[in-house]
Scaffold this motif. Structure first.
Motif, PDB file in Angstrom:
ATOM      1  N   GLU A   1      12.927  28.291 -42.086  1.00  0.00           N
ATOM      2  CA  GLU A   1      12.659  27.462 -43.263  1.00  0.00           C
ATOM      3  C   GLU A   1      11.857  26.225 -42.876  1.00  0.00           C
TER       4      GLU A   1
ATOM      5  N   LYS B   1       3.389  25.670 -44.890  1.00  0.00           N
ATOM      6  CA  LYS B   1       3.394  26.520 -46.072  1.00  0.00           C
ATOM      7  C   LYS B   1       1.980  27.008 -46.429  1.00  0.00           C
ATOM      8  N   ASN B   2       1.868  28.317 -46.622  1.00  0.00           N
ATOM      9  CA  ASN B   2       0.633  28.979 -47.046  1.00  0.00           C
ATOM     10  C   ASN B   2      -0.516  28.841 -46.048  1.00  0.00           C
ATOM     11  N   ARG B   3      -0.207  28.482 -44.796  1.00  0.00           N
ATOM     12  CA  ARG B   3      -1.268  28.335 -43.799  1.00  0.00           C
ATOM     13  C   ARG B   3      -1.068  29.270 -42.610  1.00  0.00           C
TER      14      ARG B   3
ATOM     15  N   ASN C   1       8.328  27.306 -42.476  1.00  0.00           N
ATOM     16  CA  ASN C   1       7.734  27.584 -43.788  1.00  0.00           C
ATOM     17  C   ASN C   1       7.403  26.305 -44.554  1.00  0.00           C
ATOM     18  N   GLU C   2       8.251  25.294 -44.452  1.00  0.00           N
ATOM     19  CA  GLU C   2       7.987  24.036 -45.149  1.00  0.00           C
ATOM     20  C   GLU C   2       6.830  23.270 -44.523  1.00  0.00           C
ATOM     21  N   ARG C   3       6.799  23.221 -43.198  1.00  0.00           N
ATOM     22  CA  ARG C   3       5.760  22.444 -42.503  1.00  0.00           C
ATOM     23  C   ARG C   3       4.369  23.053 -42.639  1.00  0.00           C
TER      24      ARG C   3
END
Length: 103
Positions: A79, A86-88, A82-84
Motif C-alpha cells: 500500500e 500511484k499510476n507510475r 501504491n500511494e507513493r
C-alpha cells in the motif's frame, strides 16, 4: 529455499525517487520482517517494455515464512508503494523454488 521476485516497470520520471526509496526505506522494512534471509536489487537491461524495469528478489527459507510475509506484512508495504508511486508503475510478483543449491 524460495525466491520471491517483484518486477516493477517504472515511468522514467520516478526512477531516481523510487530507487532511493527502495534502498533506504522499503527493502530495509521488508528485511526487518525477518521473513527473508537476503535480497538483491537488479535492473533489467534488455526489457522489451517502455520505462525502466527493476527486479527485487528476496530469499525465503521456507513457504511458511513467505506466506507469513504475504498475509501479515505485504499488504501495508505494498500500500505504501501504491500511494507513493500511484499510476507510475506496473508490478508483477512471482514465487520460485530453487531446484539446485545456491552457489
Amino acid at each position: 529455499m524460495l525466491l520471491y521476485n517483484v518486477t516493477l516497470i517504472l515511468e522514467d520520471s520516478v526512477v531516481e525517487e523510487w530507487l532511493q526509496w527502495m534502498q533506504e526505506t522499503h527493502i530495509p522494512q521488508v528485511m526487518a520482517t525477518g521473513m527473508f534471509l537476503s535480497h538483491r536489487l537488479l535492473k533489467v537491461l534488455d526489457s522489451p517494455n517502455e520505462g525502466v524495469t527493476y527486479c527485487t528478489q528476496y530469499i525465503a527459507e521456507n513457504l511458511e515464512n513467505y506466506e507469513t510475509y504475504q498475509t501479515v506484512h505485504a499488504p501495508a508495504l505494498q500500500e505504501d508503494l501504491n500511494e507513493r508511486f500511484k499510476n507510475r508503475f506496473v508490478a508483477y510478483r512471482t514465487l520460485m523454488e530453487f531446484v539446485s543449491p545456491i552457489s
